[in-house]
Every structure is written in structure tokens, then in C-alpha cells.
Design a protein around this motif. Structure first.
Motif, mmCIF file in Angstrom:
data_model
loop_
_atom_site.group_PDB
_atom_site.id
_atom_site.type_symbol
_atom_site.label_atom_id
_atom_site.label_comp_id
_atom_site.label_asym_id
_atom_site.label_seq_id
_atom_site.Cartn_x
_atom_site.Cartn_y
_atom_site.Cartn_z
ATOM 1 N N ASP B 83 0.877 -1.169 0.000
ATOM 2 C CA ASP B 83 0.000 0.000 0.000
ATOM 3 C C ASP B 83 0.916 1.221 0.000
ATOM 4 N N VAL B 84 0.863 2.004 -1.016
ATOM 5 C CA VAL B 84 1.668 3.219 -1.038
ATOM 6 C C VAL B 84 0.693 4.375 -0.915
ATOM 7 N N ARG B 85 0.572 4.914 0.270
ATOM 8 C CA ARG B 85 -0.440 5.937 0.512
ATOM 9 C C ARG B 85 0.172 7.309 0.407
ATOM 10 N N GLY B 86 -0.204 8.028 -0.631
ATOM 11 C CA GLY B 86 0.320 9.383 -0.760
ATOM 12 C C GLY B 86 -0.690 10.409 -0.283
ATOM 13 N N ASP B 87 -1.457 10.068 0.767
ATOM 14 C CA ASP B 87 -2.544 10.998 1.107
ATOM 15 C C ASP B 87 -2.124 12.092 2.072
ATOM 16 N N GLU B 88 -0.852 12.086 2.488
ATOM 17 C CA GLU B 88 -0.391 13.244 3.252
ATOM 18 C C GLU B 88 0.750 13.946 2.520
ATOM 19 N N LEU B 89 0.735 13.798 1.220
ATOM 20 C CA LEU B 89 1.745 14.509 0.422
ATOM 21 C C LEU B 89 1.532 16.005 0.567
ATOM 22 N N LYS B 90 2.611 16.712 0.623
ATOM 23 C CA LYS B 90 2.525 18.162 0.729
ATOM 24 C C LYS B 90 2.326 18.776 -0.652
ATOM 25 N N ARG B 91 1.694 19.945 -0.636
ATOM 26 C CA ARG B 91 1.450 20.643 -1.899
ATOM 27 C C ARG B 91 2.443 21.787 -2.047
ATOM 28 N N LYS B 92 2.533 22.238 -3.249
ATOM 29 C CA LYS B 92 3.324 23.437 -3.545
ATOM 30 C C LYS B 92 2.954 24.537 -2.542
ATOM 31 N N GLY B 93 3.952 25.172 -1.932
ATOM 32 C CA GLY B 93 3.675 26.244 -0.983
ATOM 33 C C GLY B 93 3.628 25.791 0.464
ATOM 34 N N ASP B 94 3.381 24.471 0.699
ATOM 35 C CA ASP B 94 3.408 23.954 2.069
ATOM 36 C C ASP B 94 4.851 23.967 2.584
ATOM 37 N N CYS B 95 4.981 23.901 3.918
ATOM 38 C CA CYS B 95 6.309 23.767 4.507
ATOM 39 C C CYS B 95 6.372 22.453 5.271
ATOM 40 N N ILE B 96 7.571 21.878 5.380
ATOM 41 C CA ILE B 96 7.674 20.680 6.206
ATOM 42 C C ILE B 96 8.094 21.103 7.601
ATOM 43 N N LYS B 97 7.784 20.249 8.561
ATOM 44 C CA LYS B 97 7.946 20.587 9.977
ATOM 45 C C LYS B 97 9.376 21.003 10.318
ATOM 46 N N SER B 98 10.335 20.292 9.708
ATOM 47 C CA SER B 98 11.723 20.547 10.078
ATOM 48 C C SER B 98 12.332 21.730 9.311
ATOM 49 N N ALA B 99 11.568 22.362 8.433
ATOM 50 C CA ALA B 99 12.098 23.513 7.679
ATOM 51 C C ALA B 99 10.948 24.469 7.394
ATOM 52 N N LYS B 100 10.492 25.120 8.437
ATOM 53 C CA LYS B 100 9.226 25.855 8.352
ATOM 54 C C LYS B 100 9.223 27.025 7.388
ATOM 55 N N ASN B 101 10.407 27.566 7.134
ATOM 56 C CA ASN B 101 10.406 28.722 6.235
ATOM 57 C C ASN B 101 10.894 28.417 4.814
ATOM 58 N N ILE B 102 10.891 27.135 4.457
ATOM 59 C CA ILE B 102 11.243 26.782 3.072
ATOM 60 C C ILE B 102 10.035 26.123 2.414
ATOM 61 N N PRO B 103 9.169 26.917 1.806
ATOM 62 C CA PRO B 103 7.984 26.286 1.192
ATOM 63 C C PRO B 103 8.356 25.445 -0.025
ATOM 64 N N LEU B 104 7.578 24.403 -0.280
ATOM 65 C CA LEU B 104 7.806 23.522 -1.434
ATOM 66 C C LEU B 104 7.588 24.294 -2.736
ATOM 67 N N VAL B 105 8.496 24.110 -3.709
ATOM 68 C CA VAL B 105 8.344 24.816 -4.989
ATOM 69 C C VAL B 105 7.393 24.078 -5.933
ATOM 70 N N GLU B 106 7.156 22.800 -5.681
ATOM 71 C CA GLU B 106 6.118 22.079 -6.423
ATOM 72 C C GLU B 106 5.523 21.018 -5.512
ATOM 73 N N ASP B 107 4.414 20.404 -5.966
ATOM 74 C CA ASP B 107 3.782 19.353 -5.174
ATOM 75 C C ASP B 107 4.779 18.231 -4.888
ATOM 76 N N GLU B 108 4.702 17.709 -3.686
ATOM 77 C CA GLU B 108 5.546 16.567 -3.338
ATOM 78 C C GLU B 108 5.089 15.326 -4.116
ATOM 79 N N MET B 109 6.038 14.488 -4.451
ATOM 80 C CA MET B 109 5.712 13.278 -5.217
ATOM 81 C C MET B 109 6.504 12.103 -4.657
ATOM 82 N N ILE B 110 5.838 10.958 -4.593
ATOM 83 C CA ILE B 110 6.545 9.744 -4.193
ATOM 84 C C ILE B 110 7.264 9.180 -5.411
ATOM 85 N N SER B 111 8.514 8.812 -5.221
ATOM 86 C CA SER B 111 9.306 8.263 -6.312
ATOM 87 C C SER B 111 9.940 6.971 -5.803
ATOM 88 N N ILE B 112 9.748 5.892 -6.487
ATOM 89 C CA ILE B 112 10.268 4.594 -6.035
ATOM 90 C C ILE B 112 11.043 3.984 -7.194
#
Lengths: 470, 470
Positions: B83-112
């Protein structure tokens, strides 16, 4: 406005623009055919094998119930419960029959744009020399159980149970239960119940009486079908439902050289010979399929025996009948025998497309006859059949009952028999010792993949964009 | 050589190159795990909703049984029954917890890439500040029922029932039934049965005795699992089969605010409260799910009562237990009570990931306790639990039985409770009056689409290349 509504509207406006001269408004038909809520109950599927050229591309479409096999490009279309069979697509380097020295520069691809195909079969033995790489259906509405067979269409409306065969149509209306195979048609309206074949060398024409047609295939104000043939199909619809409810089915036992499609219904005491093709959405009940015989899409073989190498074309219905060797039962023919009114068709007969045999007593047609029109009793045979030998003698023209044939009968028979041989070959009827593989051999290992539409949001009822390659 | 064999070989050689220093050969595992003929019995599926960012791209892959939700790019991978659940992928503009002031430049994507994930759950609450747009798993083999949770991995081998949580691993081996959440690991081998959490502020460490671990999760020479927990899962496998055999299922009755996934098994007298999430591949039998409680992927709740806002993390198994309000039952925990040996867990307890409770008599754990390790009888509670109040008093370190905790207990509790609140929020447990939607509300209208592999030819067992966009 939902995107599905926008799709309907676009289809309506484009097709209406093409059919303006006929003052034909497709809106009532489209709005009746595309029940948006119902669209959520269906899923679409497509088949993948290692033997068919793979490339699918669906964008902004509703493709409910569709069955695709081979290269297909669908854009802004509603292909509701259709079978789009690309299994005779030509490959790069192949030539088409009408242009033998112009090989294709790339693989042929089906392209369907701004169209609504409603329970319509599209089959891809194409022939248009102008666009050998593209099998195009653009701005076309095709209603219940129509057949688009090897045809290029633009801006057309096909009525229920209409068939267009190996030809090109541009801005045409084809009435319900009409069969046309006339090369090319521009801005023409074909009356309901017309069976018309025309080539440079001959012409065959028959037209059903309105009163008879109305009983078998009629339409209401919104071009929705009614009548005996539609009722026959509709009451058997639920037999197919269980095939769509389960993922894996125990396959019906058949010889290794035969293919029983996973989406065919097989009931009662049915026996399958060698090299037999039973296509998707066909129904067999107490049927004997002789070696090399086939039951194509939307066909029914019930309480009947088909001897070897018989062809049941798309939508053919054979009930309580005994069909001799190498017979052809054409598109949408309705051979509606009864337990006390069995239909016996001799060897090598050609049942023309859209023929209705609806007897109240047993009926027998001798070997090697051409059969057309509407037959209720043995007396009708005099005006609705001719022996092939007699037809071969025709040099100029002959009129029998409502049918007129002009041209050389021998050429007509030669062309027809040639095509039947091609159909048998393509379907794998002649497979022997590893040679002459056809659908009966190649269609045994189809993977069916399933796609569902968006259930919520602005795209509700539409399918995501999908591109599938090898 | 078949392309599926080539895929296996590539995965083996890439992962072996990464794990050379450990003299670890993945070949026996891969060849045992990827039974090429069996691959034809499965189909893959992926979920589409209007609320998840859609983009799937599979190429040269075997993705049997996979379940994808949200953006995913898979290339040359074998993702067998994952099961590869990408339902908490971040969107463009979101920030990750460990880098609050670096917003994502594009939607996050799972790559395997070049990976083998075998019945592995990948869940996408990522945190790696180095690649916020890419959730990467590269050259990794992950065996039966392992969990990859918010982690970036490269060249790793995860044993059966191993969990890597919110961290990055590079060229590591994680032994069977080990849980690691330690930020980053390079070139490390984690012993089987290790439960290890490390942050700048605290560290928790416990290691199962070999004799106990062997009984519950062991592996053979080729790293195939055996033991009580594996047997528990395997004997219930067939319960799921019928879900995969039918296309449409009558949904289990539940409040409008709750989601029961179509691929969950619900049996017996089961009651579902408000805001409840029952995820795919979870099994509920005679289960009471209190308001806001959840049963995540691969979890089992059998003959048990969960009061409100309880979390059953991925792979958690709760049998014959009464779980109080706001309890957390961590990854792969095995609460194996019996009719005469019921497990009662008080309110606000934290059952650490990979905890085994396997009593032969009733057992009761008071409110607000931390629980870990292996518990057979009430006597074991002294060495495998601590009250949160007592833990909060720890300033430097404490050793209880096989468990060592260092750092500030109060910080540990604070961080843990914070994460639980996030989990409840994400799962829709706190949904009220249209606010705070989560999975329990958003996952109700998933369209499941099905893909099957090539059945014949050189690509036999592989899936076609598929790209799906909105």
C-alpha cells in the motif's frame, strides 16, 4: 456547471453545427442518454495483450463501460458502454486495401473526439486511403447498438441499431436499423430501415416497410429505441451484469484453439468447437458452435446449431435455428425462430446485414442462397431470397420484391465471399498447426483493466487522464 | 530472459552494491519473494478521489496489489502487494515541519526506483528537509509487512515487520520486527527486535530477547518470515480475498462522518462511531470503534472495544482487549488477549510500537501509562510499563528491565502527545461542523481502478506503462 455537463454541451453543439441543414437537434437525445448520476454506477475497462499494439490516451472523457483493445486516443468524449476494438489496426509499413502501394508511416491509431458513442461497437478494419494512420470519429453521436465498422465519421448522427460499414461519412444522419456500405457519403440523410451497399461494380438496395420496422426497431421523440429487437436485447442485459460484478471467473471449457471472452455469457448446454471465437458481450445459450465459427460482439446464439466456419457478425441474433456450413449472418440480423418455428439455413448462405426472419412456422432455406429483408413464412422466400447461382447470372439488374440489385451478380458474390474468407482468417477460424493465428488464438490472454470515474468534485462522472504504453 | 527476471536481477544487484560492507546477499530473498507465475494471479489497484493530488506514473514495473493514493512515480520497481499511501503529500507552498520557512516549490511526489516492496506499507508524512518535493525510496528491498513511514531510503534492506519512522536511511539493514525512529542512519545494521527512538532531546531503547522474538517473528535462511505474528496474519489472508473478487460491495453501515474502506474486512457485531477511519486491509471482527478512533492499514481489532479517539497504528493487532479513551497502540503491536485472558488498557496510555502483550490470564494496565516490550503476566508490568507521571519526572535517564530511556521524560511525553494529536487530526477524528476534515471524511469516495499485468510475451508479469493525471 459540472465538467460532465460541459462535455455533453460541447458534443451537442458540435454535432448540431454539422447537422444544421437537416434542422436536427441532438440535445434531447444526449440529455436522455447521458444520465449523469447513472454514470457513477459504471466503470470502464480496457484490454491488454502482448499481441495488440498498446497505446491508450483518455483525456476529459467519460468512458463508462468501454472496452478498448489496441491504440486509441479519446479526447473530450463520452463513450458510454461501447466496445472500441482496435484489434485490426494496421502497423507501420502495412498497406491498406484501397492503396496498396502507400505503406503506413506509423502505426494506425483510433482517435475519437467530441463524440458520444452510446453502446456502440467500433471495429477497426479501416480502409480510408486519405488517413491510413488515423481511424477518426469526430463530432459524432452514435446511439444504442449502432455499429461503426472500419468507418471514418465526422459530424454524424447514427440512430439505434444503425451500421456504417467500411466507408466514410461526413455530416450525415443514418436512420435506425439502417445499414450503409457505400464508400463515401456527404450531407446525406439515410431513411430508417435502409439496407444499401454500393460499389463501383454493383448496388444492392432494400428498404423495410415502415409498419414492420416500427414493430422491430422504432424510436421515440428523443431517438431512444423501442420495439421487439430492443426489448430482446434489454431483457437480457442483466445476464451480463454478473460478469461485471466479479473480478475472476472460472473460464468456460473450450479447446485450446478457441477464445471465449471473459465478458461473454455462456449458458445451458453449449458446445464450443476448435478455432471458435466468442467475443465480449455475446450471449450463447444451448448453442453448438462448429469448428471455426464465431459469435461476434453483441451477438446472440440461443437454442441453435452453427455448423463449421459460420460467421455471426456484430449484433447478429440467431434463435432456434440450424445454420449450415460457411454461412454468414450479417450485422444486426434477427433470426427469431421458435420451438415450433425452427429456421433452417442451408450451407454457404449469405444472410444480408439487418435481415429479419420472424416465422410462426418452420422455415427452410436451401444451400447457397442470398437472404434479405423481412421473412415471416415460407411464401416470403420467393421475394426475399435468391440462389447464388441465379444471382451470378445477373448482368445488369434485378428487382425482387422490395430489393433492387444492379451490376454483375458474379462480382458481388465474389467480393462478398472474399470478405467472408478474410473475416474467417482474421478471427482464427483457419488456424492450423501454428499457422494463420487470428482472434480465436490471440484473444485468449487478455488482461482486463478497470477505470472508475471521479465520484465527487467538479470532475464527477469524468475519468482522469490516462496514458498507457507498453 | 524475461523482463520480469531482468527487473529482479537489477534490484538484487543495486541493493547488494549498497550493502556490500555487510556481505549481505539479497538474491535468495528476492527470488523467493517474486514468484513469477504467481504474479499473474494478482492485479494492482490505485485509488482516485477529488481530494488527493493525482499523478501516477508506472514504467517497467510489477505493481501487483499496490494501492496508491496521491502522486506517485514508480520506475523499474516491483511493488508487490504494497500500500503506497500518498494521502499526506505536501502541496506546492506547504512547509515541512523541520524547515518551516522553506515552502515547497512544487507538489511533493513519491518516487520509487529499482526497489522491491513486498507487502510493505509506505505512508507519506515526510519530513526530509533536503528533498521536500520528493519522497524517494531508491534501491531498497522491504520484506513482508514492513512499514516505511515518512522515510527517505536508499539502498536498504528492511526485514519482515520492520518499521522505519520519520527518518532517512542510507545503505542500512533493519532486522525483523525492529522499529527505528532516529533521524538519520548511514551504513548501519539494526539487530532484529530493536525498538529505538532517538531525538536531540531523548532516547528510548528496548531489545527483545532472541528466544521471544524467534517465537513471534523469525526468519529463515532466505529472510522469509515465520512465527506467531506471521501465522496470525497469514491465516487471515483469505478473509481479504473475497474483497478482491467482486467489483462492488454493499458498504458497511457507518455514520456519514466515518470512512470504512472498501478493502477492509468487517465481520461479526461491529459498531462504528462518528469520525472513525477504517483503512484498507484492516480487519474488524466484533469490534466497537468509539468516536474518532481508527484502525489503520494492516491492523486487526477483534473481540475488542476501543473507546473514543483511540489510534491503532499500521499493523497494530488488538484481540480480546478493552482500550480506554485516547490510547495509542503503536505500529505492529500485538495485543493478543484471549477470552479468559482479556487485556484492559486504561485511558491515555501509549503502547509503544512493536509491543507484544500475550497473557494467559486477564491483565489490566492503569490509566496514563507507557507500555513496551513483552508482557505475559501482571508481574511483567513492573518492568514493561511506567506511569506517564513518573516518566515525566525523569531528568537524565532511567533503566527498567531491558528498556533504557535517557533525556527529559516530560519532553518525550509532550512530543509523543503532540504527534498523537496530529494523527487524530489527519485521520478526521476531530471533524466537527465541517471543520477539521481528515481521512475519515475525505476517503469515503475513493474510486478503485484496477491494472493487470501482461499475461504472455516478453513482458509477462510486468505492467504496461501508465500515466494518470487529473
Amino acid at each position: 456547471m459540472s465538467q460532465l455537463q460541459r462535455l455533453s454541451d460541447r458534443i451537442i453543439s458540435r454535432v448540431n453545427a454539422n447537422l444544421q441543414e437537416f434542422e436536427f437537434d441532438t440535445e434531447p437525445f444526449v440529455n436522455n442518454a447521458l444520465d449523469h448520476e447513472k454514470m457513477l454506477d459504471f466503470y470502464a475497462f480496457y484490454g491488454i495483450t502482448s499481441r495488440h499494439p498498446l497505446y491508450f490516451h483518455f483525456t476529459n472523457s467519460n468512458i463508462a463501460g468501454s472496452y478498448f483493445l489496441g491504440k486509441c486516443h479519446v479526447r473530450r468524449s463520452a463513450i458510454y458502454k461501447s466496445d472500441v476494438r482496435g484489434d485490426e489496426l494496421k502497423r507501420k509499413g502495412d498497406c491498406i486495401k484501397s492503396a496498396k502501394n502507400i505503406p503506413l508511416v506509423e502505426d494506425e491509431m483510433i482517435s475519437i473526439l467530441d463524440s458520444l458513442l452510446y453502446k456502440t461497437l467500433v471495429h477497426s478494419n479501416s480502409h480510408n486511403p486519405e488517413s491510413p494512420e488515423a481511424f477518426i470519429i469526430r463530432n459524432t453521436i452514435s446511439s444504442h447498438y449502432a455499429n461503426i465498422h472500419g468507418s471514418t465519421l465526422e459530424g454524424c448522427f447514427l440512430g439505434p441499431f444503425a451500421t456504417v460499414d467500411l466507408m466514410n461519412l461526413h455530416s450525415c444522419i443514418v436512420g435506425e436499423f439502417s445499414y450503409v456500405q457505400v464508400g463515401e457519403l456527404f450531407h446525406r440523410k439515410i431513411d430508417p430501415g435502409t439496407v444499401w451497399i454500393k460499389s463501383p461494380h454493383f448496388e444492392f438496395k432494400y428498404k423495410f416497410k415502415k409498419s414492420i420496422l416500427d414493430n422491430f426497431v422504432g424510436v421515440n421523440d428523443t431517438y431512444q429505441p423501442r420495439g421487439v429487437i430492443y426489448d430482446f436485447v434489454r431483457t437480457r442485459d442483466q445476464e451480463f451484469e454478473r460478469l461485471f460484478e466479479v473480478m475472476h471467473l472460472e473460464p468456460f471449457e473450450a479447446p485450446d484453439s478457441s477464445a471465449i471472452n471473459r465478458y461473454a455469457v455462456i449458458k445451458g448446454k453449449t458446445r464450443i468447437g476448435e478455432n471458435v471465437l466468442v467475443a465480449q458481450r455475446s450471449l450463447l445459450e444451448n448453442a453448438t458452435m462448429g469448428d471455426g465459427s464465431n459469435a461476434q460482439e453483441n451477438s446472440y446464439v440461443i437454442d441453435s446449431v452453427l455448423e463449421g466456419n459460420c460467421i455471426t457478425a456484430h449484433g447478429g441474433k440467431i434463435i432456434n435455428a440450424d445454420v449450415g456450413q460457411e454461412c454468414f449472418v450479417g450485422f444486426n440480423s434477427f433470426l427469431n425462430g421458435g420451438p415450433d418455428a425452427r429456421i433452417k439455413i442451408g450451407e454457404g448462405c449469405i444472410v444480408m446485414p439487418h435481415t429479419i426472419i420472424n416465422p410462426s412456422m418452420p422455415i427452410e432455406i436451401p444451400n447457397e442462397h442470398l437472404i434479405w429483408g423481412y421473412i415471416e413464412s415460407p411464401e416470403d422466400l420467393a421475394t426475399q431470397t435468391i440462389s447464388l447461382d441465379k444471382l451470378a447470372e445477373v448482368r445488369e439488374s434485378v428487382t425482387i420484391g422490395q430489393m433492387t440489385f444492379s451490376g454483375k451478380g458474379s462480382v458481388f458474390i465474389h467480393v462478398f465471399k472474399d470478405r467472408l474468407k478474410h473475416i474467417l482468417l482474421a478471427n482464427g477460424a483457419l488456424y492450423n498447426d501454428g499457422e494463420d493465428r487470428g482472434h480465436a488464438q490471440d484473444d485468449q490472454n487478455i488482461s482486463f483493466n478497470i477505470i472508475q470515474p471521479y465520484r465527487t468534485g467538479a470532475r464527477k462522472g469524468l475519468y482522469p487522464s490516462i496514458r498507457i504504453k507498453p
